[in-house]
Design an enzyme around this catalytic site. Structure first.
Site, PDB file in Angstrom:
ATOM      1  N   ASP A   1      -4.200  -8.652   2.725  1.00 24.73           N
ATOM      2  CA  ASP A   1      -5.589  -8.845   3.140  1.00 24.73           C
ATOM      3  C   ASP A   1      -6.227  -9.855   2.199  1.00 24.73           C
ATOM      4  O   ASP A   1      -6.200  -9.662   0.976  1.00 24.73           O
ATOM      5  CB  ASP A   1      -6.364  -7.527   3.074  1.00 24.73           C
TER       6      ASP A   1
ATOM      7  N   HIS B   1       1.453  -2.843   5.535  1.00 21.23           N
ATOM      8  CA  HIS B   1       1.157  -2.889   4.102  1.00 21.23           C
ATOM      9  C   HIS B   1       2.165  -2.030   3.333  1.00 21.23           C
ATOM     10  O   HIS B   1       2.591  -2.399   2.242  1.00 21.23           O
ATOM     11  CB  HIS B   1      -0.255  -2.374   3.824  1.00 21.23           C
TER      12      HIS B   1
ATOM     13  N   HIS C   1      -6.674  -9.701   7.713  1.00 21.76           N
ATOM     14  CA  HIS C   1      -5.318  -9.143   7.671  1.00 21.76           C
ATOM     15  C   HIS C   1      -4.279 -10.140   8.182  1.00 21.76           C
ATOM     16  O   HIS C   1      -4.410 -10.666   9.283  1.00 21.76           O
ATOM     17  CB  HIS C   1      -5.251  -7.863   8.517  1.00 21.76           C
TER      18      HIS C   1
ATOM     19  N   GLU D   1      -8.995  -7.719  12.750  1.00 20.29           N
ATOM     20  CA  GLU D   1      -9.409  -7.852  11.351  1.00 20.29           C
ATOM     21  C   GLU D   1      -9.161  -9.283  10.883  1.00 20.29           C
ATOM     22  O   GLU D   1      -8.019  -9.698  10.736  1.00 20.29           O
ATOM     23  CB  GLU D   1      -8.625  -6.890  10.446  1.00 20.29           C
TER      24      GLU D   1
ATOM     25  N   ARG E   1       0.844  -1.202   0.000  1.00 24.16           N
ATOM     26  CA  ARG E   1       0.000   0.000   0.000  1.00 24.16           C
ATOM     27  C   ARG E   1       0.878   1.250   0.000  1.00 24.16           C
ATOM     28  O   ARG E   1       1.757   1.382   0.863  1.00 24.16           O
ATOM     29  CB  ARG E   1      -0.872  -0.011   1.250  1.00 24.16           C
TER      30      ARG E   1
END
Length: 195
Positions: free
Chosen positions: A105, A98, A165, A162, A71
């Site tokens: 994910d 990320h 993740h 999460e 990311r």
């Protein structure tokens, strides 16, 4: 600090993977496109772990579906503005795993082509997305356990808040990486907000 690392393009390296980059579409918590290129990238160390997880999923008759991988750091700022809660989004000042290329994910699709029921959607930032939430069905818990087993077989660890993740267990030792593609500018209202 950022460094240059040659990231692995998952679409090239793993043609059997299904890639559904949520942040390259408006189907995410911000409601708009964050990634201006739909490139799914990962650090080589994480890609090696993913190769094992992909194979374990295949042996179980399942396919991994990737929602996010590497990311850009600017994307992290967009996500923080949408959900400024460190339980779900890493503070920009700390940097997301990320953005180190060591987190991914994912979810699972079965042999019939259906996504497994995980009890919530991806990026549903509430207590039902917590790994051991009491507010989901037994079937969803079972599916989360299967996903965790598949990812742990590759060497990833999950996080409690999460279900989707996963990251390398030593992610914090990896440096933040420079952005490989662009994201939209932050909304103008952020100029007065401290990040």
């Amino acid at each position: 600090m950022t460094q240059e690392v040659e990231l692995v393009d998952l679409a090239d390296a793993f043609p059997q993977l299904e890639i559904d980059l949520k942040y390259a579409s408006p189907d995410n918590i911000t409601g708009y496109v964050i990634y201006q290129q739909a490139r799914c990238l990962l650090h080589p160390d994480a890609a090696k772990a993913l190769a094992r997880s992909v194979e374990v999923a295949r042996l179980a008759g399942l396919t991994l579906v990737v929602y996010d991988a590497w990311r850009p750091q600017l994307a992290q700022q967009h996500l923080w503005l949408a959900c400024p809660d460190p339980q779900y989004v890493m503070a920009v000042s700390l940097g997301s795993h990320h953005s180190r290329g060591t987190a991914i994910d994912v979810t699972l699709r079965d042999e019939a082509g259906a996504l497994l029921d995980m009890g919530t959607d991806f990026d549903e930032m509430n207590a039902r997305s917590h790994l051991w939430s009491p507010d989901i069905s037994a079937a969803a818990h079972r599916n989360r356990l299967i996903l965790n087993a598949i990812m742990q077989a590759g060497g990833f660890v999950g996080i409690s808040s999460e279900w989707w993740h996963f990251e390398l267990p030593d992610s914090v030792r990896y440096p933040l990486l420079s952005d490989r593609f662009s994201c939209p500018a932050l909304p103008s209202i952020t100029t007065t907000r401290s990040l």
